[in-house]
Structures are given as structure tokens and as C-alpha cells.
Design an enzyme around this catalytic site. Structure first.
Site, mmCIF file in Angstrom:
data_model
loop_
_atom_site.group_PDB
_atom_site.id
_atom_site.type_symbol
_atom_site.label_atom_id
_atom_site.label_comp_id
_atom_site.label_asym_id
_atom_site.label_seq_id
_atom_site.Cartn_x
_atom_site.Cartn_y
_atom_site.Cartn_z
ATOM 1 C CB CYS A 115 -0.925 0.010 1.210
ATOM 2 S SG CYS A 115 -2.025 -1.392 1.222
ATOM 3 C CG HIS A 261 -3.400 3.376 1.075
ATOM 4 N ND1 HIS A 261 -3.776 2.842 -0.131
ATOM 5 C CD2 HIS A 261 -3.505 2.376 1.984
ATOM 6 C CE1 HIS A 261 -4.089 1.563 0.040
ATOM 7 N NE2 HIS A 261 -3.934 1.256 1.321
ATOM 8 C CG ASN A 291 -6.917 -1.087 0.076
ATOM 9 O OD1 ASN A 291 -6.039 -0.818 -0.732
ATOM 10 N ND2 ASN A 291 -6.668 -1.323 1.347
HETATM 11 O O1 UT7 Z 1 -4.469 -1.187 2.804
HETATM 12 C C1 UT7 Z 1 -3.785 -2.111 3.572
HETATM 13 C C2 UT7 Z 1 -4.013 -1.880 4.959
HETATM 14 N N1 UT7 Z 1 -5.267 -2.502 5.363
HETATM 15 C C3 UT7 Z 1 -6.061 -1.848 6.181
HETATM 16 O O2 UT7 Z 1 -5.802 -0.721 6.507
HETATM 17 C C4 UT7 Z 1 -7.250 -2.586 6.747
HETATM 18 C C5 UT7 Z 1 -7.443 -2.206 8.180
HETATM 19 N N2 UT7 Z 1 -8.504 -2.955 8.818
HETATM 20 C C6 UT7 Z 1 -9.792 -2.788 8.517
HETATM 21 O O3 UT7 Z 1 -10.125 -1.981 7.681
HETATM 22 C C7 UT7 Z 1 -10.826 -3.581 9.293
HETATM 23 O O4 UT7 Z 1 -10.177 -4.318 10.303
HETATM 24 C C8 UT7 Z 1 -11.638 -4.553 8.390
HETATM 25 C C9 UT7 Z 1 -12.587 -3.751 7.521
HETATM 26 C C10 UT7 Z 1 -10.727 -5.371 7.515
HETATM 27 C C11 UT7 Z 1 -12.457 -5.498 9.249
HETATM 28 O O5 UT7 Z 1 -13.311 -4.755 10.107
HETATM 29 P P1 UT7 Z 1 -13.338 -5.053 11.663
HETATM 30 O O6 UT7 Z 1 -14.294 -4.122 12.243
HETATM 31 O O7 UT7 Z 1 -11.936 -5.009 12.194
HETATM 32 O O8 UT7 Z 1 -13.916 -6.523 11.701
HETATM 33 P P2 UT7 Z 1 -13.341 -7.831 12.383
HETATM 34 O O9 UT7 Z 1 -12.393 -8.506 11.466
HETATM 35 O O10 UT7 Z 1 -12.895 -7.556 13.778
HETATM 36 O O11 UT7 Z 1 -14.654 -8.700 12.505
HETATM 37 C C12 UT7 Z 1 -15.799 -8.247 13.270
HETATM 38 C C13 UT7 Z 1 -16.957 -9.200 13.011
HETATM 39 C C14 UT7 Z 1 -16.583 -10.665 13.175
HETATM 40 O O12 UT7 Z 1 -17.724 -11.362 13.644
HETATM 41 P P3 UT7 Z 1 -17.897 -11.732 15.194
HETATM 42 O O13 UT7 Z 1 -16.690 -12.556 15.551
HETATM 43 O O14 UT7 Z 1 -17.929 -10.420 15.921
HETATM 44 O O15 UT7 Z 1 -19.194 -12.471 15.219
HETATM 45 C C15 UT7 Z 1 -16.286 -11.098 11.766
HETATM 46 O O16 UT7 Z 1 -16.445 -12.473 11.576
HETATM 47 O O17 UT7 Z 1 -17.393 -9.046 11.657
HETATM 48 C C16 UT7 Z 1 -17.320 -10.316 10.988
HETATM 49 N N3 UT7 Z 1 -16.918 -10.066 9.611
HETATM 50 C C17 UT7 Z 1 -17.817 -9.886 8.620
HETATM 51 N N4 UT7 Z 1 -19.152 -9.885 8.603
HETATM 52 C C18 UT7 Z 1 -19.745 -9.659 7.424
HETATM 53 C C19 UT7 Z 1 -15.669 -9.965 9.106
HETATM 54 N N5 UT7 Z 1 -15.721 -9.702 7.790
HETATM 55 C C20 UT7 Z 1 -17.035 -9.654 7.463
HETATM 56 C C21 UT7 Z 1 -17.725 -9.422 6.251
HETATM 57 N N6 UT7 Z 1 -19.071 -9.420 6.292
HETATM 58 N N7 UT7 Z 1 -17.074 -9.174 5.090
#
Ligand code: UT7
Length: 334
Positions: A115, A261, A291
Site C-alpha cells: 500500500c 491511501h 482498496n
Molecule cells: O491497505 C492495507 C491496509 N489494510 C487496512 O488498513 C485494513 C485495516 N482494517 C480494517 O479496515 C478492518 O479491520 C476490516 C474492515 C478489515 C475489518 O473490520 P473489523 O471491524 O476489524 O472486523 P473484524 O475482522 O474484527 O470482525 C468483526 C466481526 C466478526 O464477527 P464476530 O466474531 O464479531 O461475530 C467477523 O467475523 O465481523 C465479521 N466479519 C464480517 N461480517 C460480514 C468480518 N468480515 C465480514 C464481512 N461481512 N465481510
């Protein structure tokens, strides 16, 4: 010492639009979840047979940037190509672009900084121009993510955020006060495993992966510790922007346009708030493109410029954070 400046910008995204609803047919996700957590509404994916690849998309963006720079392709002294999704394992996309542009023997360099790749690429270009070694440098960021994403529930937090596309810039020696004031680069290899794709590689060739037949930790799909990446991103973005401003004796109030970014709209909004910037002073387009890693800053910068949001004399700040971890900023007087 000379100063470098951007004189041409270009971008290209594939025509094929993939909405959040399209993805919810492939995995257990929803438009609501994706929009709430990331701001993304849709992204572009290469379609089989549309002729696109990382190098081809980069070529399309590069041609536009060269046209707008009003230079001849043969005046380019160096090509810098940033990508994490090259067409070939080797050689890199830099030489592919060189061949496709029909430039005979100028040096072509690939940058592997994910990135932060475009910011690293701009910094490389800037150093070569500053010393006088080269006059015109073409910097490209291009990614074909869609071909290598795991479209199952296992990777749904990764696969919904990435999109395909390319952006490019032509830099040249500046003949006035305008141009790149400074660039600031960092990396922290202790976080390699928090956002990575480890195989196939010399560590793990294809037969080995097939023999292991892994189900959980699949090395050939990107894996990401999203929350840790998010927490580090907001800290490092702020640090590296302030580092750039301090270096130049500037304050956040001096920023006219901030191009982050496009990692996650929530990250951009957090940084915007910390910098005290109005919506008109930040350009985000992750809503439309997702992204696009190394391509995201040049696509957003080109779009902001096309919309007339960047004027001569403006202070423009670019900043990125991503896998590695790597991060960096570029401070520009337009
Ligand atoms: O460009 C490179 C650098 N990358 C970044 O900057 C990414 C940085 N991180 C993020 O943007 C976020 O962490 C994400 C968007 C990737 C994920 O969001 P989050 O709020 O951190 O979600 P999480 O992974 O902690 O998951 C929260 C919940 C989980 O369910 P439970 O365990 O609370 O029941 C996941 O299983 O959301 C669930 N989940 C989803 N649900 C529906 C994870 N992905 C999805 C999805 N759709 N696509």
C-alpha cells in the site's frame, strides 16, 4: 540539488463493477456490513478476457500521464513500477511497461512496498531527480487483486475491501518553487505476518502447497489481522504526516489537499478529524474503487486533479500505510 515536480497524472480502472450485493452472493456478507466498516460501495474487478493485467492497466494509466505531461516517451529516463500483484514472478512489471511503451533501454525498477508502494516510488523518483542523475521519471502503481482473492467466508474480512486499477505520474526537474518538498519513508518488519501472502514463494513452492493441502492457513491467499492493521494505520498515518509537516516548518492548517491511501474510509475520516480538515480538503474514492493498494494514491490524486480540486500553489499531502508494515508521506507544493 534540483527539485522534482509532477507534470502528468493518469489512471485506469476496469469497466467491470462489483457491488457489495454481488459479493454477498459469494460469501456471508452484506452491503450494510461492508459500508459501515469500510465505506466501500463497489469496486472494479478485471473480467476474464477483457485484456487487462497489472502491467496492461499500468500501461493505460502511464500513457495518459505521459500525454498530459506533454513529453515524448523516449524522454523518460527511469520507470518505477509499484505493485504487490505482478503479472509474472519475474521479471517485474517495470520492464513489461518499458517494452509495451517501446522505450529501448532506460532503467526499469519494481517496488514491492504494497500500500505504500506509490509513496516509495515517488520518493525513489525524487531522489534521482534531485541529484541530477535523471530528468524525467515515470512512476506507476497498479494492482490486479481480484485474480487472487479467497471469495469464501474464510477470508471475507479481506476480500471485500480490495479492488483492481492503476495510476501513474510523470515527474520532472522543476524550474520554479513548485514540486516535491520532501518524502518520508518507514517500515517495521516485525509485523510481516499481520498482512501478507506467503506463497507460492521460494519458501513454499506450488507442489509443497498442494501436498500439504491446507484448509485453514492458506498461504496463497492474502491474510490480514484487520484490527491490528487498523490500529497501527491510524497512529502511523498521523506520525508520518506530522513528520513531513515539521520537516518543512509547516502546520496542519497549511494543508490544502490531503490524499490518503484508500485503505478504509473510517481510517481516512479518523486522520481527517485529527488534522482538522474539511471534507473539501480530503479526496476519498474508496466508495467506488475499494482498496487498490499501490494504485490507490495515484488514482485518487489523478481524480482530484481532474475535478479541479488541486490548484497551483496548493500544499498537497500524500500518505500511506500497509503491509510490511510500511508507511510514508510526500509533501508537495503544487
Ligand atoms: O491497505 C492495507 C491496509 N489494510 C487496512 O488498513 C485494513 C485495516 N482494517 C480494517 O479496515 C478492518 O479491520 C476490516 C474492515 C478489515 C475489518 O473490520 P473489523 O471491524 O476489524 O472486523 P473484524 O475482522 O474484527 O470482525 C468483526 C466481526 C466478526 O464477527 P464476530 O466474531 O464479531 O461475530 C467477523 O467475523 O465481523 C465479521 N466479519 C464480517 N461480517 C460480514 C468480518 N468480515 C465480514 C464481512 N461481512 N465481510
Amino acid at each position: 540539488m534540483y527539485q522534482s515536480k509532477i507534470i502528468g497524472l493518469g489512471k485506469y480502472v476496469p469497466d467491470n463493477i462489483v457491488t457489495n450485493d454481488d459479493l454477498s452472493k459469494l460469501m456471508d456478507t452484506s452491503n450494510e456490513w461492508i459500508q459501515e466498516r469500510t465505506g466501500i460501495q463497489e469496486r472494479r474487478h478485471i473480467k476474464k478476457g477483457d485484456g487487462n493485467s497489472t502491467a496492461i492497466m499500468g500501461l493505460k494509466a502511464a500513457k495518459q500521464a505521459i500525454d498530459r505531461a506533454e513529453i515524448n516517451k523516449d524522454e523518460i529516463d527511469l520507470i518505477v513500477f509499484a505493485t504487490l500483484s505482478p503479472d509474472y514472478y519475474f521479471p517485474g512489471c517495470g520492464v513489461q511497461i518499458q517494452e509495451k511503451l517501446g522505450i529501448k533501454t532506460c532503467p526499469a525498477l519494481d517496488v514491492r512496498n504494497q500500500c505504500s508502494g506509490f509513496v516509495y516510488g515517488i520518493s525513489v523518483a525524487d531522489q534521482f531527480i534531485k541529484t541530477g542523475m535523471y530528468k524525467n521519471v515515470l512512476v506507476i502503481g497498479s494492482e490486479n487483486h481480484s485474480g487472487g482473492l479467497d471469495m469464501t467466508n474464510r477470508s471475507r474480512h479481506v476480500s471485500v475491501i480490495f479492488g483492481d486499477g492503476a495510476g501513474a505520474a510523470v515527474l520532472t526537474r522543476s524550474d520554479d518553487e513548485s514540486g516535491i518538498l520532501s518524502t518520508h519513508l518507514h517500515s517495521q518488519g516485525e509485523y510481516i505476518d499481520e498482512l501478507s501472502l506467503r506463497g507460492p514463494s521460494t519458501e513454499k513452492w506450488v507442489p509443497e502447497i498442494i501436498a500439504e493441502n491446507p484448509q485453514e492457513d492458506i498461504p496463497y491467499y492474502p491474510k490480514m489481522n484487520g484490527q491490528l492493521v487498523f490500529k497501527n494505520a491510524v497512529v502511523r498515518f498521523s506520525e508520518v504526516i506530522n513528520e513531513g509537516l515539521d520537516f518543512n516548518g509547516l502546520k496542519k492548517e497549511n494543508i490544502d489537499m490531503f490524499i490518503p491511501h484508500q485503505a478504509n474510509l473510517r481510517i481516512s475520516q479518523f486522520i481527517q478529524k485529527k488534522l482538522g480538515l474539511e471534507d473539501t480538503q480530503v479526496h476519498n474514492n474508496i466508495q467506488k474503487y475499494g482498496n487498490t493498494t499501490a494504485a490507490s494514491i495515484p488514482i485518487a490524486l489523478t481524480e482530484a486533479w481532474e475535478k479541479g480540486k488541486i490548484k497551483k500553489g496548493d500544499l498537497v499531502v500524500l500518505a500511506a500505510f500497509g503491509s510490511g508494515f510500511t508507511w510514508g508521506s510526500v509533501i508537495i507544493r503544487w
